[in-house]
Motif scaffolding. Structure first.
Motif, short mmCIF file in Angstrom:
data_model
loop_
_atom_site.label_atom_id
_atom_site.label_comp_id
_atom_site.label_asym_id
_atom_site.label_seq_id
_atom_site.Cartn_x
_atom_site.Cartn_y
_atom_site.Cartn_z
N GLY A 5 5.55 1.54 3.49
CA GLY A 5 4.10 1.58 3.76
C GLY A 5 3.75 3.05 4.04
O GLY A 5 4.34 4.06 4.48
N SER A 6 2.30 3.27 3.92
CA SER A 6 1.79 4.42 4.18
C SER A 6 0.40 4.23 4.15
O SER A 6 -0.28 3.11 3.85
CB SER A 6 2.04 5.53 3.04
OG SER A 6 1.32 5.10 1.68
N LEU A 7 -0.46 5.26 5.15
CA LEU A 7 -1.90 4.98 5.00
C LEU A 7 -2.21 3.49 5.39
O LEU A 7 -3.32 3.10 5.06
CB LEU A 7 -2.43 5.34 3.81
CG LEU A 7 -2.39 6.85 3.21
CD1 LEU A 7 -3.04 7.04 2.07
CD2 LEU A 7 -2.75 7.86 4.29
N LEU A 34 12.20 -7.26 3.84
CA LEU A 34 11.22 -6.68 4.44
C LEU A 34 10.06 -6.72 3.72
O LEU A 34 10.11 -5.99 2.57
CB LEU A 34 11.39 -5.37 5.14
CG LEU A 34 10.37 -4.27 5.70
CD1 LEU A 34 9.54 -5.02 6.81
CD2 LEU A 34 10.83 -3.03 5.98
N THR A 35 9.10 -7.39 4.17
CA THR A 35 7.65 -7.59 3.09
C THR A 35 6.60 -7.13 3.77
O THR A 35 6.14 -7.32 4.92
CB THR A 35 7.34 -9.07 2.84
OG1 THR A 35 8.60 -9.68 2.19
CG2 THR A 35 6.45 -9.40 1.70
N LEU A 36 5.86 -5.99 3.17
CA LEU A 36 4.59 -5.43 3.70
C LEU A 36 3.70 -5.79 2.67
O LEU A 36 3.66 -5.28 1.82
CB LEU A 36 4.77 -3.98 4.13
CG LEU A 36 3.54 -3.17 4.39
CD1 LEU A 36 2.77 -3.69 5.87
CD2 LEU A 36 3.84 -1.68 4.41
N ASP A 37 2.51 -6.57 3.17
CA ASP A 37 1.53 -6.73 2.04
C ASP A 37 2.11 -7.19 0.93
O ASP A 37 1.45 -6.67 -0.23
CB ASP A 37 0.26 -5.54 1.94
CG ASP A 37 -0.47 -5.37 3.16
OD1 ASP A 37 -0.35 -6.10 4.17
OD2 ASP A 37 -0.63 -4.11 3.55
N ARG A 38 2.89 -8.33 0.76
CA ARG A 38 3.38 -8.89 -0.46
C ARG A 38 4.32 -7.80 -1.15
O ARG A 38 4.68 -8.21 -2.32
CB ARG A 38 2.14 -9.27 -1.29
CG ARG A 38 1.48 -10.61 -0.74
CD ARG A 38 0.62 -11.09 -1.52
NE ARG A 38 -0.52 -10.20 -2.15
CZ ARG A 38 -1.48 -9.69 -1.50
NH1 ARG A 38 -1.83 -10.39 -0.37
NH2 ARG A 38 -2.36 -9.06 -2.13
N HIS A 39 4.62 -6.73 -0.93
CA HIS A 39 5.53 -5.89 -1.23
C HIS A 39 6.98 -6.06 -0.76
O HIS A 39 6.94 -5.40 0.54
CB HIS A 39 5.10 -4.29 -1.39
CG HIS A 39 3.76 -4.22 -1.92
ND1 HIS A 39 3.70 -4.35 -3.36
CD2 HIS A 39 2.25 -3.73 -1.55
CE1 HIS A 39 2.42 -4.12 -3.76
NE2 HIS A 39 1.87 -3.83 -2.73
N MET A 40 7.94 -6.37 -1.29
CA MET A 40 9.25 -6.56 -0.62
C MET A 40 10.28 -5.73 -0.83
O MET A 40 10.39 -5.09 -1.83
CB MET A 40 9.91 -8.09 -1.08
CG MET A 40 11.10 -8.69 -0.45
SD MET A 40 11.80 -10.19 -0.96
CE MET A 40 10.63 -11.18 -0.33
#
Length: 197
Positions: A16-18, A38-44
């Motif tokens: 992730g960033s920003l 590890l999933t951040l905002d649907r990006h795994m």
């Protein structure tokens, strides 16, 4: 981080960033043996832990949002989180709901507030030809402008104003991905000031 017997294994992953954009972000961490999703905002992201053990020997406690001041020192002296979390689920338990109903066992809840102040901002989208023009304030010796912006374009005009009586202008723009301020003043020897960041 695993520390099991004489075998040490440490795994660190960043993504992730920003993320300080006043929007909610979703984080899901799933471990199956040495396999981590590890999933951040649907990006795994999928990775495997270092070390030789495929089980996770957790301590007697797990904390969300930081550490109590009297607790164990966190690595690199990281500061506690400032912001809002919702829907904290750990192994199927809704931690935020249990904390609000004071049903955590053992219960160790810091100075929490179960309400988040939403930012009262109204965004506006500009296309290649749109603009927002407001009246200026003549005969003022102070010029103060603040705003938040997001864009994927490396160039674009953000703010522009002429000075009264044709004395010049001020311009704030994005130039090759950098914010630039240009102040053009007529009737003086040094008639242009450029600031870039």
């Amino acid at each position: 981080s695993n520390q099991l017997g004489s075998i040490y294994g440490h795994t660190s992953v960043m993504t992730g960033s920003l993320l300080d954009d006043h929007h909610w972000h979703s984080i899901i961490i799933e471990r199956h043996g040495r396999n981590i999703n590890l999933t951040l905002d649907r990006h795994m992201q999928h990775f495997r832990t270092n070390g030789e053990f495929d089980y996770l020997d957790l301590d007697y406690e797990i904390t969300f949002g930081g550490m109590p001041f009297s607790g164990k020192p966190s690595s690199n002296s990281r500061k506690n989180f400032k912001g809002c979390m919702e829907s904290i689920n750990y192994n199927g338990n809704n931690i935020t709901d249990l904390a609000k109903r004071k049903k955590l066992e053992p219960s160790n809840v810091g100075n929490l507030s179960f309400a988040c102040v939403e930012p009262h901002t109204v965004p506006v989208f500009f296309n290649a030809t749109s603009f927002l023009e407001v009246p200026g304030r003549p005969s003022q010796d102070l010029f103060s402008v603040s705003f938040l912006f997001r864009t994927w374009n490396p160039n674009g005009l953000l703010v522009f104003s002429n000075f009264a009586e044709d004395l010049g202008n001020v311009e704030i723009d994005i130039n090759e991905g950098k914010v630039s301020i240009h102040i053009n003043v007529t009737q003086v020897k040094k008639n242009r000031i450029d600031i870039s960041s």
